[in-house]
Motif scaffolding. Structure first.
Motif, PDB file in Angstrom:
ATOM      1  N   VAL A  65      13.863 -28.963  33.654  1.00 32.17           N
ATOM      2  CA  VAL A  65      13.018 -29.890  32.754  1.00 32.17           C
ATOM      3  C   VAL A  65      13.436 -30.156  31.409  1.00 32.17           C
ATOM      4  O   VAL A  65      14.337 -29.565  30.852  1.00 32.17           O
ATOM      5  CB  VAL A  65      11.680 -29.371  32.874  1.00 32.17           C
ATOM      6  N   ASN A  66      12.734 -31.378  30.778  1.00 25.31           N
ATOM      7  CA  ASN A  66      13.177 -31.850  29.520  1.00 25.31           C
ATOM      8  C   ASN A  66      14.695 -32.126  29.329  1.00 25.31           C
ATOM      9  O   ASN A  66      15.331 -31.569  28.521  1.00 25.31           O
ATOM     10  CB  ASN A  66      12.576 -30.835  28.547  1.00 25.31           C
ATOM     11  N   ILE A  67      15.129 -32.695  30.032  1.00 27.91           N
ATOM     12  CA  ILE A  67      16.656 -32.995  30.087  1.00 27.91           C
ATOM     13  C   ILE A  67      16.867 -34.473  29.577  1.00 27.91           C
ATOM     14  O   ILE A  67      16.366 -35.484  29.980  1.00 27.91           O
ATOM     15  CB  ILE A  67      17.121 -33.162  31.720  1.00 27.91           C
ATOM     16  N   ASP A  68      17.235 -34.246  28.396  1.00 27.39           N
ATOM     17  CA  ASP A  68      17.758 -35.648  27.459  1.00 27.39           C
ATOM     18  C   ASP A  68      18.911 -36.022  28.117  1.00 27.39           C
ATOM     19  O   ASP A  68      20.049 -35.552  27.746  1.00 27.39           O
ATOM     20  CB  ASP A  68      17.591 -35.133  26.184  1.00 27.39           C
ATOM     21  N   LEU A  69      18.869 -37.207  28.492  1.00 26.38           N
ATOM     22  CA  LEU A  69      20.109 -37.926  29.315  1.00 26.38           C
ATOM     23  C   LEU A  69      21.234 -38.133  28.244  1.00 26.38           C
ATOM     24  O   LEU A  69      22.583 -38.004  28.609  1.00 26.38           O
ATOM     25  CB  LEU A  69      19.922 -39.059  30.060  1.00 26.38           C
ATOM     26  N   ALA A  78      19.284 -47.425  34.827  1.00 26.21           N
ATOM     27  CA  ALA A  78      18.311 -47.859  35.437  1.00 26.21           C
ATOM     28  C   ALA A  78      17.005 -48.035  34.629  1.00 26.21           C
ATOM     29  O   ALA A  78      15.979 -48.273  34.775  1.00 26.21           O
ATOM     30  CB  ALA A  78      18.057 -46.787  36.549  1.00 26.21           C
ATOM     31  N   GLY A  79      17.184 -47.499  33.228  1.00 27.80           N
ATOM     32  CA  GLY A  79      16.400 -47.655  32.063  1.00 27.80           C
ATOM     33  C   GLY A  79      15.704 -46.372  31.807  1.00 27.80           C
ATOM     34  O   GLY A  79      14.486 -46.479  31.244  1.00 27.80           O
ATOM     35  N   TYR A  80      16.161 -45.209  32.228  1.00 27.89           N
ATOM     36  CA  TYR A  80      15.442 -44.006  31.861  1.00 27.89           C
ATOM     37  C   TYR A  80      16.175 -43.207  30.846  1.00 27.89           C
ATOM     38  O   TYR A  80      17.485 -43.172  30.915  1.00 27.89           O
ATOM     39  CB  TYR A  80      15.270 -43.207  33.217  1.00 27.89           C
ATOM     40  N   GLN A  81      15.414 -42.348  30.148  1.00 28.74           N
ATOM     41  CA  GLN A  81      15.948 -41.566  28.780  1.00 28.74           C
ATOM     42  C   GLN A  81      15.957 -40.178  29.333  1.00 28.74           C
ATOM     43  O   GLN A  81      16.754 -39.463  28.563  1.00 28.74           O
ATOM     44  CB  GLN A  81      15.346 -42.064  27.585  1.00 28.74           C
ATOM     45  N   SER A  82      15.028 -39.818  30.024  1.00 29.64           N
ATOM     46  CA  SER A  82      14.981 -38.238  30.279  1.00 29.64           C
ATOM     47  C   SER A  82      14.405 -38.196  31.743  1.00 29.64           C
ATOM     48  O   SER A  82      13.855 -38.989  32.544  1.00 29.64           O
ATOM     49  CB  SER A  82      13.818 -37.507  29.441  1.00 29.64           C
ATOM     50  N   THR A  83      14.469 -36.731  32.120  1.00 29.22           N
ATOM     51  CA  THR A  83      14.030 -36.649  33.639  1.00 29.22           C
ATOM     52  C   THR A  83      13.886 -35.037  33.730  1.00 29.22           C
ATOM     53  O   THR A  83      14.144 -34.264  32.852  1.00 29.22           O
ATOM     54  CB  THR A  83      15.515 -36.788  34.644  1.00 29.22           C
ATOM     55  N   HIS A  84      13.158 -34.539  34.707  1.00 29.69           N
ATOM     56  CA  HIS A  84      12.460 -33.506  35.079  1.00 29.69           C
ATOM     57  C   HIS A  84      12.751 -33.161  36.645  1.00 29.69           C
ATOM     58  O   HIS A  84      12.648 -34.031  37.301  1.00 29.69           O
ATOM     59  CB  HIS A  84      11.188 -33.179  34.707  1.00 29.69           C
ATOM     60  N   ALA A  85      13.250 -31.844  36.837  1.00 26.12           N
ATOM     61  CA  ALA A  85      13.466 -31.535  38.416  1.00 26.12           C
ATOM     62  C   ALA A  85      12.558 -30.277  38.507  1.00 26.12           C
ATOM     63  O   ALA A  85      12.634 -29.458  37.954  1.00 26.12           O
ATOM     64  CB  ALA A  85      14.847 -31.488  38.927  1.00 26.12           C
ATOM     65  N   ILE A  86      11.735 -30.542  39.898  1.00 25.84           N
ATOM     66  CA  ILE A  86      10.762 -29.263  40.133  1.00 25.84           C
ATOM     67  C   ILE A  86      10.973 -28.682  41.428  1.00 25.84           C
ATOM     68  O   ILE A  86      11.091 -29.762  42.316  1.00 25.84           O
ATOM     69  CB  ILE A  86       9.237 -29.609  39.811  1.00 25.84           C
TER      70      ILE A  86
END
Length: 238
Positions: free
Chosen positions: A91-95, A112-120
């Motif tokens: 979580v809280n992954i700043d690309l 694709a327009g995203y700056q951060s992501t989280h995987a659960i």
């Protein structure tokens, strides 16, 4: 409606897997949608493993999220794969900070327009079934309470998948997931068919298919098959 009331509604919705009309694909799409809503993400995608431990994209909230998840699987790179292989939250992954770790994933996701992501992970004890990936247009940070909520949502969905195995009198989970995969492939075909026939985008096509299935208490794969063979027309859905 308060946040507490909304949370209670969502948990009941995800836990309601013992009815005859329980639909695995619908459950996974609901998990994605509610996770986006409650965790302030902009899109979500979900991958699950089949009986050969091959990962497949099973649900997403947008076409863009589905394509990103497919990109992850095709390039064998991204936080959701690490999440699946370890069973740990990513979580809280700043690309902007992961170019060396996941260069192709980072480039595709930013494009694709995203700056951060989280995987659960979708997990129960030591068994990991898949992973939920959240995409955020901003540099979104999940606090401990939000991470715990996201994991709780995934845990409920995991229990639902395992409960379905029990309801089916001990059928192997892998076989049940394979059936869900086959249903998902048919659903993707039906979305494309309806999109072309009705002149709408695939996201709107899915919304119509799902609404029809719920309204008529039919499973998504049954409605998808009827759309493909022409038994259900676009006018029936609209």
């Amino acid at each position: 409606m308060s946040r507490e009331q909304r949370l209670a509604e969502v948990f009941v919705e995800l836990a309601d897997t013992l009815v005859d009309e329980f639909d695995v694909i619908d459950l996974l799409h609901t998990l994605c949608e509610r996770s986006v809503e409650l965790l302030q993400a902009d899109a979500a995608g979900l991958i699950l493993a089949d009986q050969r431990s091959m990962l497949h994209v099973m649900a997403s909230t947008t076409e863009e999220a589905k394509l990103l998840e497919l990109f992850v699987l095709q390039n064998d790179e991204g936080p959701c794969l690490d999440c699946y292989s370890t069973g740990q939250q990513m979580v809280n992954i700043d690309l902007n900070e992961v170019e060396e770790r996941w260069p192709r994933f980072r480039a595709a996701t930013i494009a694709a327009g995203y700056q951060s992501t989280h995987a659960i992970p979708l997990r129960l004890r030591g068994q990991v079934l898949g992973a939920l990936n959240l995409f955020c247009a901003d540099r979104t940070t999940l606090g401990d309470a939000d991470v715990a909520l996201g994991q709780a949502l995934c845990d409920i969905a995991t229990v639902g998948l395992l409960q379905e195995r029990t309801v089916r009198q001990g059928a192997l989970l892998a076989e049940q997931l394979q059936s869900a995969l086959n249903s998902r492939i048919m659903l993707e075909q039906a979305k494309g068919v309806l999109s072309e026939r009705a002149g709408i985008n695939v996201n709107d096509a899915f919304t119509l298919i799902r609404a029809y299935a719920r309204r008529n208490r039919q499973q998504l794969h049954a409605v998808a098959g009827a759309i493909i063979d022409g038994t259900i027309t676009s006018s029936d859905l609209t």
